[in-house]
Every structure is written in structure tokens, then in C-alpha cells.
Design a protein around this motif. Structure first.
Motif, PDB file in Angstrom:
ATOM      1  N   MET A 352       0.818  -1.209   0.000  1.00  0.00           N
ATOM      2  CA  MET A 352       0.000   0.000   0.000  1.00  0.00           C
ATOM      3  C   MET A 352       0.861   1.272   0.000  1.00  0.00           C
ATOM      4  O   MET A 352       2.039   1.264   0.365  1.00  0.00           O
ATOM      5  CB  MET A 352      -0.890   0.025   1.252  1.00  0.00           C
ATOM      6  N   ALA A 353       0.189   2.396  -0.329  1.00  0.00           N
ATOM      7  CA  ALA A 353       0.836   3.701  -0.222  1.00  0.00           C
ATOM      8  C   ALA A 353       0.838   4.188   1.223  1.00  0.00           C
ATOM      9  O   ALA A 353       1.692   4.975   1.619  1.00  0.00           O
ATOM     10  CB  ALA A 353       0.121   4.715  -1.108  1.00  0.00           C
ATOM     11  N   GLY A 354      -0.109   3.708   2.001  1.00  0.00           N
ATOM     12  CA  GLY A 354      -0.215   4.115   3.398  1.00  0.00           C
ATOM     13  C   GLY A 354      -1.661   4.127   3.841  1.00  0.00           C
ATOM     14  O   GLY A 354      -2.564   3.701   3.101  1.00  0.00           O
ATOM     15  N   TYR A 355      -1.896   4.595   5.047  1.00  0.00           N
ATOM     16  CA  TYR A 355      -3.254   4.705   5.584  1.00  0.00           C
ATOM     17  C   TYR A 355      -3.787   6.113   5.323  1.00  0.00           C
ATOM     18  O   TYR A 355      -3.083   7.107   5.530  1.00  0.00           O
ATOM     19  CB  TYR A 355      -3.271   4.419   7.084  1.00  0.00           C
ATOM     20  N   TRP A 356      -5.019   6.184   4.889  1.00  0.00           N
ATOM     21  CA  TRP A 356      -5.647   7.454   4.554  1.00  0.00           C
ATOM     22  C   TRP A 356      -5.650   8.400   5.758  1.00  0.00           C
ATOM     23  O   TRP A 356      -6.233   8.124   6.786  1.00  0.00           O
ATOM     24  CB  TRP A 356      -7.065   7.192   4.062  1.00  0.00           C
ATOM     25  N   ARG A 357      -4.961   9.505   5.598  1.00  0.00           N
ATOM     26  CA  ARG A 357      -4.908  10.559   6.597  1.00  0.00           C
ATOM     27  C   ARG A 357      -4.446  10.079   7.976  1.00  0.00           C
ATOM     28  O   ARG A 357      -4.864  10.608   8.998  1.00  0.00           O
ATOM     29  CB  ARG A 357      -6.272  11.259   6.710  1.00  0.00           C
ATOM     30  N   MET A 358      -3.552   9.088   7.984  1.00  0.00           N
ATOM     31  CA  MET A 358      -2.999   8.575   9.235  1.00  0.00           C
ATOM     32  C   MET A 358      -1.489   8.383   9.073  1.00  0.00           C
ATOM     33  O   MET A 358      -0.997   7.255   9.006  1.00  0.00           O
ATOM     34  CB  MET A 358      -3.686   7.266   9.640  1.00  0.00           C
ATOM     35  N   ALA A 363       3.710   5.302   9.221  1.00  0.00           N
ATOM     36  CA  ALA A 363       5.134   5.245   9.569  1.00  0.00           C
ATOM     37  C   ALA A 363       5.454   4.072  10.485  1.00  0.00           C
ATOM     38  O   ALA A 363       6.555   3.502  10.420  1.00  0.00           O
ATOM     39  CB  ALA A 363       5.559   6.556  10.225  1.00  0.00           C
ATOM     40  N   SER A 364       4.521   3.688  11.336  1.00  0.00           N
ATOM     41  CA  SER A 364       4.775   2.568  12.245  1.00  0.00           C
ATOM     42  C   SER A 364       4.591   1.217  11.566  1.00  0.00           C
ATOM     43  O   SER A 364       5.114   0.208  12.038  1.00  0.00           O
ATOM     44  CB  SER A 364       3.850   2.656  13.465  1.00  0.00           C
ATOM     45  N   THR A 365       3.881   1.197  10.443  1.00  0.00           N
ATOM     46  CA  THR A 365       3.618  -0.057   9.735  1.00  0.00           C
ATOM     47  C   THR A 365       4.609  -0.301   8.613  1.00  0.00           C
ATOM     48  O   THR A 365       5.017  -1.438   8.363  1.00  0.00           O
ATOM     49  CB  THR A 365       2.184  -0.055   9.175  1.00  0.00           C
ATOM     50  N   ILE A 366       5.008   0.756   7.913  1.00  0.00           N
ATOM     51  CA  ILE A 366       6.029   0.637   6.858  1.00  0.00           C
ATOM     52  C   ILE A 366       7.295   1.310   7.362  1.00  0.00           C
ATOM     53  O   ILE A 366       7.373   2.539   7.482  1.00  0.00           O
ATOM     54  CB  ILE A 366       5.558   1.291   5.551  1.00  0.00           C
ATOM     55  N   ARG A 367       8.292   0.493   7.654  1.00  0.00           N
ATOM     56  CA  ARG A 367       9.552   1.010   8.200  1.00  0.00           C
ATOM     57  C   ARG A 367      10.718   0.541   7.341  1.00  0.00           C
ATOM     58  O   ARG A 367      10.851  -0.656   7.068  1.00  0.00           O
ATOM     59  CB  ARG A 367       9.737   0.542   9.656  1.00  0.00           C
ATOM     60  N   ASP A 368      11.518   1.497   6.898  1.00  0.00           N
ATOM     61  CA  ASP A 368      12.667   1.199   6.028  1.00  0.00           C
ATOM     62  C   ASP A 368      12.249   0.414   4.790  1.00  0.00           C
ATOM     63  O   ASP A 368      12.979  -0.467   4.313  1.00  0.00           O
ATOM     64  CB  ASP A 368      13.736   0.424   6.805  1.00  0.00           C
ATOM     65  N   GLY A 369      11.056   0.739   4.277  1.00  0.00           N
ATOM     66  CA  GLY A 369      10.587   0.108   3.049  1.00  0.00           C
ATOM     67  C   GLY A 369       9.881  -1.218   3.241  1.00  0.00           C
ATOM     68  O   GLY A 369       9.351  -1.787   2.283  1.00  0.00           O
ATOM     69  N   TRP A 370       9.844  -1.726   4.479  1.00  0.00           N
ATOM     70  CA  TRP A 370       9.225  -3.026   4.747  1.00  0.00           C
ATOM     71  C   TRP A 370       7.866  -2.850   5.408  1.00  0.00           C
ATOM     72  O   TRP A 370       7.739  -2.145   6.398  1.00  0.00           O
ATOM     73  CB  TRP A 370      10.108  -3.874   5.660  1.00  0.00           C
ATOM     74  N   LEU A 371       6.864  -3.515   4.848  1.00  0.00           N
ATOM     75  CA  LEU A 371       5.552  -3.574   5.481  1.00  0.00           C
ATOM     76  C   LEU A 371       5.587  -4.605   6.594  1.00  0.00           C
ATOM     77  O   LEU A 371       5.875  -5.779   6.357  1.00  0.00           O
ATOM     78  CB  LEU A 371       4.483  -3.962   4.456  1.00  0.00           C
TER      79      LEU A 371
END
Length: 500
Positions: A352-358, A363-371
Motif C-alpha cells: 500500500m501507499a499508506g493509511y488514509w490521513r494517518m 510510519a509505524s507499519t512501513i519502516r525502512d521500506g518493509w511492510l
């Protein structure tokens, strides 16, 4: 290449082949393209903004399918609304994403009448657009592959729901990966037996892009599903384990001809080894599975039917797929070798690109490129992935994610409840059943059924507890954390005692 282009390209190659079949109509690729183009024009007329959010919800239907495809074709972001969710939760999703337009069926329109957003009927609205914009051409996709294709929810809370932003690139990766793993072609016939707002949506473009046919059964019941397989020569079905168990039971009671079936794919929840063997015994060697998350849709790993027939793989979710890097990470961030347990982490175009407006959640879920999936697992020496546990508390019941905090928040609002904890317990039918343990305020009383009905009304039946346990106190650790493992153990011990 944009995801919707796979469908348009197939329509150019197979204009007269049947694309969609239901009990009411048969639609060729040429006809489906015209409907999608007209509805895309209608959506664009309502809001010409690129990447406008369009919410689509309702029961499975041809109109629902066309609305999804038209949303993608118009260059908009699809926000699926699952009618199985409770009305308050759906309203929170609408408020959170602020869609410019809701395309919903009659039942969902009544439930969302107070949402304050513009609504168009899936039935009358799309038919009107087909007449109004009948000469419209297929839109040419614009934008970047990193733009968002859909916002899908991993579960609502009483505060802000968590919406996963899936990109065009992730969707195209899913299509190509499914082609490679399952070999879909123009002869495939896919039965839509799961909600279009849920797992079934990930198979729409892989099947249409290959020139295959989508078939709507008369109803989503085991007998109707088997009848459809027999009548239409269905080759592929995706179902959660709970529905598969019911279909197997129906097949044993009233056998049908299912020789056309090549792939019975399950996902969204684990399947016990004994159940795998039972399905294979009754339906033959057709069972396959995929492992994915909303954050990396559907097919992080895959285990085909031939591999699942190998006893060594019966508890595996398969091997990493074509364009996805999957590793096992230790507590210090180190990558672990085969045989060692750690967290499953993923990177690649599927993520994913990330969480909508979160941004903080992202940042806590995708760290250093790893989901970071929150799943605990290991690889064996052959490269097969085995999931051992989930680091998060998500309950997977009937193929749907149930977040304990959602249910706990609803239960906690009841005046008789002092404290509560929600947890999953292994269950033959549901995979995991939702259980709730509650303690009451002094002098208060409440009926267990009333608590179950309270959650049903707020969150829907899927998330409602199957059992409620009234306790004097909840077990806690030395730092006052509720020990859900002890609650689960207590239920299992009681079940074992009762059966002995």
C-alpha cells in the motif's frame, strides 16, 4: 499499465465473448464496455475531479460490478462500502473519506440517508447514465501508477476508521501475479460467491483481463453455488473457509457435477489441516490458498492445488509470489534464516501507499521500506511460508477481520458493563469465533443476548460475539494488562471438559 486497461484490452480482443452472466442477463465484452463507459461519463459529470473519491456499496449485482469498473475507468478512487458492516460504522467511513458521490443499492441508501452526501441509485442511476451517455467512448487513463486506486478499510473504530490506500501499481501487480500463479485465460469462468466489496473484487480484473467470464449465482447459498458450478461449467471460485465448509456439507448431502472446477481458492482466514483433507476428499484436488492483507492485497504468497496436495504443505500458505519480497524479521530488525520464527515483512509493488490521513500509523507499519504484517511465521528449507500466530489481536471470523477494540468499545458503552475483553477462539465453522468476557458494575445485571444484539446493531452480525462470558474479574498481568491468552485457554478448557 493501469488496471482498468487490462479489461479494455481484453474487450478489444474478445468483443463478442460473454463477459458477465446472471440469471437475468448475459453481457458480452462489447456491451460491458459500453455500460462502463457510459457510467464513467455519468460519474465524471457528477464530479470531474481526478481522483475524486466514489463510494460504492450494496449486495452483489451486475449494477454493482459496472459501478466499480466505471469508477476505475473514470480515474476515481473506489471506496467500497460493505453492507455487512453496521450502519454507524458505514457512516463513519463515509464521513472519514468524504466521497463526492455514493453509488448504492436501495437497502444501503435507506441506511445511509442521513450521511449528508450525494447518492445515486445503483439500479436507476446507472440505467439512466446508459441512456444519457450511450455514445461515450472509453476514457483514457491519466495520472501516475503511484496514484491511489482504492481506499479499503481494515476495520472501523469508534473514533477514526483505518483506510488502506491501494495504488494503481498494486492492483496491476495483483492482476499479473494471479495470471502467473493460476494461469487464468479466456476459458475461465469465475463464480462471484463472496462480496464484491471484499475478496471477490481482487479477481474481477484478472478474470476480465484474461477474457474470461464472471458469473453471478442466483443466491449466495451452498446449494445455489453448487448448482451454478454445474450449470455454467465454473472453473474458479474464491470463498472464505466457512462458506467452503457449508458447500462441502451440501455436496455430501446432494452431490452435483463439479468436474469443471479447477480452483477453489480460499483466503482471508486459515483452514485447519483436517478441513483441507475433507475438502480434497469431497471435491477433489482443487483447493488452493493465498496469503495477503488489505495492506498488500490478496497474494503475498500462494499455494496452488498441486502443492497443497503434498502433505508437507498442508499447513503452509505457499511461497512468495512473483513481484513480492517476503522475509522473516527478528526483534532487532535482523533477517532470520529458514526454520526461525519472526515477523513476516513484505516489500514490493503490492504494498500500500499508506493509511488514509494517518501518517503516524503509516510510519509505524512501513519502516525502512518493509511492510510489517504483524504476523508471526517462518520459512522452511524449501521456501514455503508457515504462519504461526498473529502479533496483532485481529480475529479472522468467517473470512472477515474483526478488531477486538471495535467490539470492546461498543460493549463498554452499556451501563451494566464495568470491563470487557474480546478475543478469538478456534471454531470449526468460523475459523475463529468472536468471544467476549465482561465484568459487571456492582448491583447491575444484563442478559448476554442483549449484549450480542447491541454489537450487531452497531457493527453488524460478523463482529458480534458468538458467546459472552460474565466473570467476576478479568485475568491481568503484573502490569495490569488483560491476559486474553488466559481467557482463550479458559474457554478451550471448558469446552474440552464438556466434551469428555
Amino acid at each position: 499499465m493501469f488496471p482498468i486497461q487490462f479489461f479494455f484490452r481484453a474487450a478489444e480482443r474478445y468483443p463478442d465473448r460473454v463477459a458477465v452472466k446472471s440469471s437475468e442477463e448475459t453481457i458480452t465484452y462489447r456491451q460491458l464496455v459500453h455500460r462502463v463507459a457510459a457510467s464513467a461519463a455519468g460519474i465524471h459529470a457528477a464530479d470531474p475531479t481526478y481522483q475524486a473519491r466514489i463510494a460504492v456499496g450494496g449486495a452483489n449485482s451486475v449494477h454493482h460490478l459496472v459501478a466499480i469498473l466505471a469508477t476505475l475507468a473514470a480515474g476515481n478512487i473506489w471506496v467500497p462500502l460493505n453492507p455487512r458492516n453496521g450502519t454507524p460504522e458505514l457512516l463513519r467511513m463515509v464521513e472519514f473519506t468524504s466521497p463526492s458521490l455514493l453509488l448504492v443499492d436501495r437497502d444501503l441508501a435507506l441506511r445511509l440517508k442521513d450521511c449528508g452526501q450525494k447518492m445515486v441509485s445503483l439500479e436507476r442511476g446507472l440505467e439512466g447514465w446508459s441512456r444519457q451517455f450511450m455514445d461515450e467512448r472509453v476514457p483514457v487513463p491519466t495520472g501516475a501508477l503511484s496514484d491511489v486506486q482504492a481506499i479499503k478499510f481494515t476495520g472501523g473504530t469508534t473514533g477514526v476508521p483505518k483506510g488502506v490506500m491501494q495504488t494503481y501499481r498494486a492492483w496491476s501487480t495483483t492482476i499479473v501475479t494471479q495470471w502467473r500463479e493460476f494461469g487464468f485465460d479466456e476459458n475461465d469462468r469465475f463464480l462471484i460467491s463472496a462480496p464484491l466489496t471484499h475478496g471477490a473484487s481482487t479477481y474481477l480484473l484478472p478474470i476480465l483481463g484474461a477474457g474470461g467470464m464472471l458469473v453471478f449465482p442466483d443466491e449466495l447459498k451452498p446449494a445455489a453455488i453448487l448448482e451454478a458450478v454445474q450449470k455454467h461449467g465454473i472453473t474458479t471460485v474464491f470463498m472464505p473457509p466457512t462458506l467452503i465448509y457449508a458447500v462441502v456439507h451440501e455436496m455430501e448431502l446432494n452431490p452435483r457435477d463439479t468436474q469443471s472446477l479447477k480452483r477453489l481458492i480460499y483466503g482471508a482466514a486459515p483452514m485447519p489441516s483436517q478441513k483441507v483433507r475433507e475438502v480434497q476428499r469431497v471435491l477433489g484436488n482443487v483447493l488452493a490458498t493465498t496469503y495477503g492483507q488489505t495492506e498488500a492485497p490478496q497474494i503475498i504468497a500462494c499455494l496452488g492445488s498441486q502443492e497443497l496436495a503434498d502433505p508437507r504443505n498442508i499447513a503452509s500458505v505457499g511461497r512468495p509470489t512473483l513481484m513480492t519480497d517476503v522475509r522473516i524479521m527478528g526483534k532487532e530488525g535482523e533477517m532470520l534464516p529458514p526454520g526461525e520464527e519472526g515477523e513476516v515483512v513484505v516489500r514490493g509493488d503490492l504494498v500500500m501507499a499508506g493509511y488514509w490521513r494517518m501518517p503516524e500509523e503509516t510510519a509505524s507499519t512501513i519502516r525502512d521500506g518493509w511492510l510489517h504484517t504483524g504476523d508471526i511465521g517462518l520459512f522452511d528449507e524449501r521456501g514455503f511460508l508457515f504462519l504461526k500466530d498473529r502479533a496483532r489481536d485481529v480475529i479472522i471470523s468467517g473470512g472477515f477481520n474483526v478488531y477486538p477494540s471495535d467490539v470492546e468499545a461498543v460493549l463498554g458503552r452499556h451501563p451494566a458493563i464495568f470491563d470487557c475483553a474480546v478475543f478469538g477462539v478456534e471454531d470449526e465453522k468460523w475459523g475463529e469465533a468472536v468471544h467476549a468476557a465482561v465484568t459487571l458494575r456492582p448491583g447491575m445485571h444484563v442478559e448476554k443476548d442483549d449484549l450480542i444484539e447491541l454489537v450487531k446493531a452497531e457493527l453488524g452480525s460478523v463482529k458480534a460475539p458468538k458467546e459472552v462470558h460474565v466473570l467476576e474479574a478479568l485475568p491481568r498481568s503484573s502490569v495490569e494488562k488483560t491476559l486474553k491468552s488466559e481467557l482463550r485457554k479458559s474457554v478451550l478448557n471448558a469446552r474440552s471438559t464438556a466434551s469428555s
